[in-house]
Design a protein around this motif. Structure first.
Motif, PDB file in Angstrom:
ATOM      1  N   MET A   1      68.984  44.899  48.865  1.00  0.00           N
ATOM      2  CA  MET A   1      69.684  43.658  48.984  1.00  0.00           C
ATOM      3  C   MET A   1      71.143  43.917  49.378  1.00  0.00           C
ATOM      4  N   LYS A   2      71.740  44.999  48.863  1.00  0.00           N
ATOM      5  CA  LYS A   2      73.111  45.334  49.223  1.00  0.00           C
ATOM      6  C   LYS A   2      73.203  45.669  50.707  1.00  0.00           C
ATOM      7  N   LEU A   3      72.186  46.309  51.204  1.00  0.00           N
ATOM      8  CA  LEU A   3      72.172  46.681  52.619  1.00  0.00           C
ATOM      9  C   LEU A   3      72.152  45.419  53.503  1.00  0.00           C
ATOM     10  N   PHE A   4      71.368  44.423  53.086  1.00  0.00           N
ATOM     11  CA  PHE A   4      71.294  43.170  53.835  1.00  0.00           C
ATOM     12  C   PHE A   4      72.649  42.455  53.832  1.00  0.00           C
ATOM     13  N   ARG A   5      73.320  42.435  52.676  1.00  0.00           N
ATOM     14  CA  ARG A   5      74.637  41.796  52.585  1.00  0.00           C
ATOM     15  C   ARG A   5      75.651  42.522  53.462  1.00  0.00           C
ATOM     16  N   LEU A   6      75.609  43.832  53.420  1.00  0.00           N
ATOM     17  CA  LEU A   6      76.531  44.632  54.225  1.00  0.00           C
ATOM     18  C   LEU A   6      76.301  44.361  55.715  1.00  0.00           C
ATOM     19  N   ALA A   7      75.069  44.271  56.144  1.00  0.00           N
ATOM     20  CA  ALA A   7      74.757  43.997  57.547  1.00  0.00           C
ATOM     21  C   ALA A   7      75.232  42.591  57.936  1.00  0.00           C
ATOM     22  N   ALA A   8      75.049  41.632  57.029  1.00  0.00           N
ATOM     23  CA  ALA A   8      75.482  40.263  57.316  1.00  0.00           C
ATOM     24  C   ALA A   8      77.000  40.189  57.439  1.00  0.00           C
ATOM     25  N   VAL A   9      77.718  40.859  56.549  1.00  0.00           N
ATOM     26  CA  VAL A   9      79.182  40.855  56.602  1.00  0.00           C
ATOM     27  C   VAL A   9      79.664  41.524  57.884  1.00  0.00           C
ATOM     28  N   LEU A  10      79.083  42.625  58.258  1.00  0.00           N
ATOM     29  CA  LEU A  10      79.479  43.305  59.495  1.00  0.00           C
ATOM     30  C   LEU A  10      79.164  42.439  60.713  1.00  0.00           C
ATOM     31  N   GLY A  11      78.055  41.726  60.681  1.00  0.00           N
ATOM     32  CA  GLY A  11      77.697  40.847  61.789  1.00  0.00           C
ATOM     33  C   GLY A  11      78.682  39.697  61.934  1.00  0.00           C
ATOM     34  N   VAL A  12      79.088  39.140  60.785  1.00  0.00           N
ATOM     35  CA  VAL A  12      80.051  38.034  60.817  1.00  0.00           C
ATOM     36  C   VAL A  12      81.409  38.514  61.321  1.00  0.00           C
ATOM     37  N   LEU A  13      81.810  39.699  60.924  1.00  0.00           N
ATOM     38  CA  LEU A  13      83.106  40.220  61.354  1.00  0.00           C
ATOM     39  C   LEU A  13      83.084  40.700  62.805  1.00  0.00           C
ATOM     40  N   ALA A  14      81.957  41.176  63.276  1.00  0.00           N
ATOM     41  CA  ALA A  14      81.879  41.707  64.640  1.00  0.00           C
ATOM     42  C   ALA A  14      81.780  40.590  65.674  1.00  0.00           C
ATOM     43  N   GLY A  15      81.302  39.420  65.296  1.00  0.00           N
ATOM     44  CA  GLY A  15      81.140  38.326  66.247  1.00  0.00           C
ATOM     45  C   GLY A  15      82.445  37.913  66.907  1.00  0.00           C
ATOM     46  N   PRO A  16      83.487  37.578  66.156  1.00  0.00           N
ATOM     47  CA  PRO A  16      84.754  37.199  66.794  1.00  0.00           C
ATOM     48  C   PRO A  16      85.383  38.341  67.587  1.00  0.00           C
ATOM     49  N   ALA A  17      85.234  39.562  67.118  1.00  0.00           N
ATOM     50  CA  ALA A  17      85.798  40.691  67.846  1.00  0.00           C
ATOM     51  C   ALA A  17      85.083  40.871  69.182  1.00  0.00           C
ATOM     52  N   TYR A  18      83.790  40.664  69.202  1.00  0.00           N
ATOM     53  CA  TYR A  18      83.036  40.788  70.445  1.00  0.00           C
ATOM     54  C   TYR A  18      83.430  39.678  71.415  1.00  0.00           C
ATOM     55  N   ALA A  19      83.720  38.499  70.910  1.00  0.00           N
ATOM     56  CA  ALA A  19      84.076  37.371  71.758  1.00  0.00           C
ATOM     57  C   ALA A  19      85.433  37.565  72.418  1.00  0.00           C
ATOM     58  N   GLN A  20      86.284  38.398  71.851  1.00  0.00           N
ATOM     59  CA  GLN A  20      87.627  38.599  72.403  1.00  0.00           C
ATOM     60  C   GLN A  20      87.663  39.681  73.464  1.00  0.00           C
ATOM     61  N   MET A  21      86.583  40.382  73.646  1.00  0.00           N
ATOM     62  CA  MET A  21      86.570  41.438  74.652  1.00  0.00           C
ATOM     63  C   MET A  21      86.613  40.817  76.044  1.00  0.00           C
ATOM     64  N   PRO A  22      87.410  41.377  76.954  1.00  0.00           N
ATOM     65  CA  PRO A  22      87.480  40.816  78.308  1.00  0.00           C
ATOM     66  C   PRO A  22      86.175  41.069  79.050  1.00  0.00           C
ATOM     67  N   ASN A  23      85.852  40.157  79.959  1.00  0.00           N
ATOM     68  CA  ASN A  23      84.665  40.295  80.778  1.00  0.00           C
ATOM     69  C   ASN A  23      85.059  41.071  82.029  1.00  0.00           C
ATOM     70  N   LEU A  24      84.773  42.346  82.058  1.00  0.00           N
ATOM     71  CA  LEU A  24      85.158  43.197  83.174  1.00  0.00           C
ATOM     72  C   LEU A  24      84.023  43.289  84.172  1.00  0.00           C
ATOM     73  N   ASN A  25      84.374  43.161  85.440  1.00  0.00           N
ATOM     74  CA  ASN A  25      83.409  43.350  86.510  1.00  0.00           C
ATOM     75  C   ASN A  25      83.777  44.651  87.205  1.00  0.00           C
ATOM     76  N   LEU A  26      83.025  45.688  86.950  1.00  0.00           N
ATOM     77  CA  LEU A  26      83.340  46.996  87.502  1.00  0.00           C
ATOM     78  C   LEU A  26      82.748  47.209  88.882  1.00  0.00           C
ATOM     79  N   LEU A  27      81.957  46.274  89.369  1.00  0.00           N
ATOM     80  CA  LEU A  27      81.353  46.400  90.686  1.00  0.00           C
ATOM     81  C   LEU A  27      82.290  45.841  91.745  1.00  0.00           C
ATOM     82  N   GLN A  28      82.288  46.462  92.878  1.00  0.00           N
ATOM     83  CA  GLN A  28      83.054  45.961  94.008  1.00  0.00           C
ATOM     84  C   GLN A  28      82.371  44.708  94.543  1.00  0.00           C
ATOM     85  N   GLU A  29      83.038  44.028  95.459  1.00  0.00           N
ATOM     86  CA  GLU A  29      82.409  42.861  96.075  1.00  0.00           C
ATOM     87  C   GLU A  29      81.137  43.305  96.785  1.00  0.00           C
ATOM     88  N   GLY A  30      80.296  42.337  97.059  1.00  0.00           N
ATOM     89  CA  GLY A  30      79.032  42.621  97.724  1.00  0.00           C
ATOM     90  C   GLY A  30      79.258  43.219  99.098  1.00  0.00           C
TER      91      GLY A  30
END
Length: 98
Positions: free
Chosen positions: A1-30
């Motif tokens: 049960m502790k493992l599930f709580r730890l995973a849930a807390v990490l998921g909640v904290l990682a969501g906003p951090a993931y949303a702040q990452m810039p959307n990089l397009n590393l490919l050149q134009e077509g």
């Protein structure tokens, strides 16, 4: 049960951090256009501009309610003399019948 709580807390904290990452397009134009494609596009653009020149200018009004309106109000006539130069007429005694 502790493992599930730890995973849930990490998921909640990682969501906003993931949303702040810039959307990089590393490919050149077509891939670029071939000379034939560029020539065809230039010809289409030229034909489009020539077609626009053939459209006549609209001289008549496009107002469908124009006939329903009354004529615009006429401008009042300019006063013949200024109020300062003409003296008001005095009436003989008595009361006004208005």
């Amino acid at each position: 049960m502790k493992l599930f709580r730890l995973a849930a807390v990490l998921g909640v904290l990682a969501g906003p951090a993931y949303a702040q990452m810039p959307n990089l397009n590393l490919l050149q134009e077509g891939p670029g256009k071939t000379p034939e494609e560029k020539a065809a596009e230039a010809e289409r653009e030229k034909a489009y501009k020539e077609t626009l020149k053939k459209i006549p200018d609209s001289k008549a009004s496009n107002d469908p309610w124009g006939g329903m309106r009354s004529d615009p109000p006429k401008q009042p006539a300019a006063p013949k003399a200024s109020a300062a130069t003409s003296a008001p007429k005095k009436t003989k005694g008595g009361t006004a019948a208005n």
